[in-house]
Design an enzyme around this catalytic site. Structure first.
Site, mmCIF file in Angstrom:
data_model
loop_
_atom_site.group_PDB
_atom_site.id
_atom_site.type_symbol
_atom_site.label_atom_id
_atom_site.label_comp_id
_atom_site.label_asym_id
_atom_site.label_seq_id
_atom_site.Cartn_x
_atom_site.Cartn_y
_atom_site.Cartn_z
ATOM 1 N N HIS A 197 0.812 -1.209 0.000
ATOM 2 C CA HIS A 197 0.000 0.000 0.000
ATOM 3 C C HIS A 197 0.853 1.269 0.000
ATOM 4 C CE1 HIS A 197 -3.131 -2.961 1.144
ATOM 5 N NE2 HIS A 197 -3.713 -2.287 0.178
ATOM 6 N N ARG A 305 -9.964 4.837 -2.611
ATOM 7 C CA ARG A 305 -9.616 4.024 -1.439
ATOM 8 C C ARG A 305 -9.920 4.881 -0.206
ATOM 9 N NH1 ARG A 305 -5.030 2.335 -5.075
ATOM 10 N NH2 ARG A 305 -4.923 0.066 -4.994
ATOM 11 N N GLU A 440 -11.150 -9.995 -5.470
ATOM 12 C CA GLU A 440 -9.771 -10.028 -4.959
ATOM 13 C C GLU A 440 -9.453 -11.385 -4.336
ATOM 14 O OE1 GLU A 440 -8.722 -5.920 -3.219
ATOM 15 O OE2 GLU A 440 -10.632 -6.398 -2.308
ATOM 16 N N ASN A 463 -4.084 -6.750 -7.146
ATOM 17 C CA ASN A 463 -3.025 -6.751 -6.115
ATOM 18 C C ASN A 463 -3.311 -7.841 -5.091
ATOM 19 O OD1 ASN A 463 -2.257 -4.452 -7.418
ATOM 20 N ND2 ASN A 463 -3.158 -3.072 -5.916
ATOM 21 N N ASP A 464 -4.552 -7.881 -4.644
ATOM 22 C CA ASP A 464 -4.899 -8.910 -3.665
ATOM 23 C C ASP A 464 -5.200 -10.248 -4.333
ATOM 24 O OD1 ASP A 464 -4.674 -7.908 -1.022
ATOM 25 O OD2 ASP A 464 -6.260 -6.488 -1.499
ATOM 26 N N ARG A 474 1.710 -9.975 -0.381
ATOM 27 C CA ARG A 474 2.090 -8.937 -1.338
ATOM 28 C C ARG A 474 3.123 -7.961 -0.785
ATOM 29 N NH1 ARG A 474 -3.502 -5.383 -1.746
ATOM 30 N NH2 ARG A 474 -2.243 -3.604 -2.315
ATOM 31 N N CYS A 511 -8.596 -2.527 -11.331
ATOM 32 C CA CYS A 511 -8.062 -1.386 -10.583
ATOM 33 C C CYS A 511 -6.786 -1.732 -9.818
ATOM 34 C CB CYS A 511 -9.113 -0.837 -9.624
ATOM 35 S SG CYS A 511 -9.610 -2.040 -8.388
#
Ligand code: PEP
Ligand code: MG
Length: 589
Positions: A197, A305, A440, A463-464, A474, A511
């Site tokens: 993040h 977010r 995700e 990402n997840d 990650r 995204c």
């Protein structure tokens, strides 16, 4: 030659592009050293009282945390905090500590530090796993007590008010959230990962970032200047004139490239054979990037977010405060849509009002929608604020980390309650506000057809998805070689999610960070992705690559990629495609 000023080149892993030249700032959040001094006899009582006060405050913290957990459904955390409370009443902490302060006549911090060291040494010798875990509990309690003994504010990036390159061991999302971006030229860390993040925040702020750099103690020798190259991963300490002039040239080329990209601002994200994609923005902090979305030709906000902006608040942000933020976003993008994701706390992101809880596997724990469904009262506050913002523009609600239909239904129930309340109170909002699911978690990917029956749109959070599908944290740099967005399993999942969504004619965007990575643009297009939600600074370059390729070729590329067996093979294919279509990525920049 002055040896101290010899140029030192360090190599790291580049995670956010750009070049910065400036002075270093060492941001070390390591434990401060504990001073040792004697206490006059007449002040011993006061010192003992200070100890008991710190104990009392620590007990109060633990008790509050425990009650909060209990009200959210209890679980293992409650029992662990029970153990912490017992430890805080243990004679070691009470009478024995008092006795040691009196006997040694030293300051409390110093006495406590030596007690901890003795304990650590004893515990280290024990091989039994259970007792070794107790050491962690003990250290956790000790940190809490120290916090109350020395309630100084921890070092914060918000205190930096002149331009600097930040060197840190590691950064937390809250560190970057607090930073005044105009003063941060670059980040250099010893540890970090590409889709962490922190990296995402740096990207959205357009701050060059190089990680996994084994940098020396910068306060041990004079450092007049540092270059951080977010493309190559080089960090050059005390660069020579020759290096500085080479980087001045490189910066010039980068600026020319940025000027070239300006030509695309007003053009569509359309392939050479006429296929139009949509590019929207990922937003975290409502900074300067908000103004740039439309300038760069972005078509709205594909992912807000929401958690970052409220991270440093002491209490849960109330409805009006949230509404102000959401309304600002909605009004900024005018006629374009604005997708607001509900709070995604947990994992590695914590707010003061959602502090870290003891969890063995935080990323598999109480995170995102799970956390909010345990705190429905506050969840409803957020939903009401988002819905009220829908009276000012086109707003959608997006739920993070949905793992199955029951969770979606539970979340939608809270939406219905919020709607009912707003109606009864006569507060305006859009009655047809779209509800979306982030995909995700592999279980959501595999049941996307079921989710699609009860939601309006899909947003793939790669990402997840990569982390959960490949079982690779990650944020763990030592496993980054296994964190492979180009893994055949990921390609197959994306293909399936896109096909299911397109079949029922609902909207879908990607995204995750690969949406803003030039390497993946053609592949995603070819897999059927129409919308890319990316960090604002990335909008022009993604648009540029889309305008250079043909849709037919992208489909062929995706078909070919799906036939390959390993992530390495897919990457080579994508790199070759990029080289052929985007000459400047090769070497010149
Ligand atoms: C993702 O997981 O891809 C995503 C966009 O969410 P975040 O990076 O905020 O976890
Ligand atoms: Mg995510």
């Amino acid at each position: 030659m002055d040896l101290d000023l010899t140029e030192i080149e360090l190599k790291g892993y580049p995670i956010c592009t750009g070049v910065a030249i400036g002075k270093p700032f060492l941001f070390i959040v390591a434990e401060e050293s504990v001073p040792e001094f004697s206490i006059a006899v007449e002040q011993i009582e006061e010192e003992v009282a200070r100890w008991y006060q710190a104990l009392k405050c620590s007990r109060k913290d633990v008790l509050t945390l425990q009650q909060k957990l209990q009200s959210e459904g209890g679980g293992e955390g409650v029992a662990i905090l029970g153990t912490h409370l017992e430890m805080l009443h243990d004679p070691v902490m009470t009478v024995q500590m008092e006795e040691q302060i009196r006997r040694k006549g030293k300051n409390t911090e110093y006495v406590f530090k030596s007690v901890i060291s003795e304990y650590e040494q004893k515990f280290q010798k024990i091989t039994n796993q259970f007792f070794r875990e107790r050491l962690k509990d003990f250290q956790d309690i000790a940190r809490r007590i120290f916090g109350h003994l020395r309630p100084q504010k921890r070092q914060s990036l918000s205190g930096i008010d002149s331009k600097h390159i930040i060197f840190a061991h590691e950064l937390a999302p809250s560190d970057t959230a607090e930073a005044k971006t105009e003063f941060i030229q670059a980040f250099v860390t010893r540890s970090g990962a590409e889709t962490s993040h922190v990296a995402i925040m740096a990207r959205s702020m357009g701050i060059p970032f190089v990680t996994n750099v084994d940098f020396p103690s910068l306060n041990l020798f004079p450092v007049h200047e540092v270059i951080v190259d977010g493309e190559s991963g080089s960090v050059i300490i005390n660069p020579s004139h020759k290096t500085l002039s080479a980087y001045a040239d490189k910066n010039k080329r980068l600026r020319t490239h940025v000027t070239d990209l300006q030509k695309t601002y007003s053009l569509d994200a359309e392939t050479i054979d006429g296929y139009k994609a949509q590019i929207s923005a990922n937003i975290e902090m409502c900074g300067d990037d908000l103004d740039k979305i439309l300038i760069y030709g972005g078509e709205g906000i594909g992912l807000f977010r929401s958690e970052y902006i409220f991270m440093s608040k002491e209490t849960f942000p109330h409805e009006e405060e949230q509404l102000d933020v959401y309304r600002r976003l909605v009004e900024k993008v005018g006629q374009y849509p604005c997708v607001i994701r509900t709070f995604d706390f947990g994992g590695d992101k914590f707010g003061n009002f959602h502090p870290p809880q003891y969890e063995k596997n935080p990323y598999l724990g109480c995170r995102a929608i799970r956390l909010m469904l345990k705190d429905k009262k506050n969840f409803k506050v957020q939903l009401r604020a988002i819905m009220r913002a829908s009276a000012f523009g086109e707003v959608s609600i997006l739920f993070p980390m949905i793992s199955g239909l029951e969770e979606l239904r539970d979340a939608k129930k809270v939406v219905e309650e919020a709607k009912k309340e707003l109606k009864e109170e006569g507060i305006p909002f859009s009655r047809s506000i779209p509800i979306g699911c982030m995909i995700e978690v592999p279980s959501a990917a595999l049941t996307v057809d079921l989710l699609l029956k009860e939601c309006d749109f899909i947003s793939i959070g790669t990402n997840d998805l990569v982390q959960y599908a490949l079982a690779v944290d990650r944020g763990n740099p030592s496993l980054s070689y296994l964190y492979q967005p180009s893994h055949p399993s990921i390609l197959r999942m994306i293909k399936m999610i896109v096909a299911e969504t397109n079949r029922v004619k609902k909207t879908l965007s990607v995204c995750g960070e690969i949406a803003g990575d030039l390497l993946y643009t053609a592949l995603l297009l070819g897999l059927g992705v129409h919308e890319f939600s990316v960090s604002v600074p990335t909008i022009p370059s993604i648009k540029d690559i889309i305008r250079r390729i043909s849709y037919v070729e992208a489909c062929e590329l995706a078909e070919e990629a799906l036939k390959l067996s390993t992530s390495g093979e897919v990457e080579t294919l994508l790199q070759n495609f990029l080289k052929q279509n985007l000459a400047y990525t090769d070497s010149t920049l």
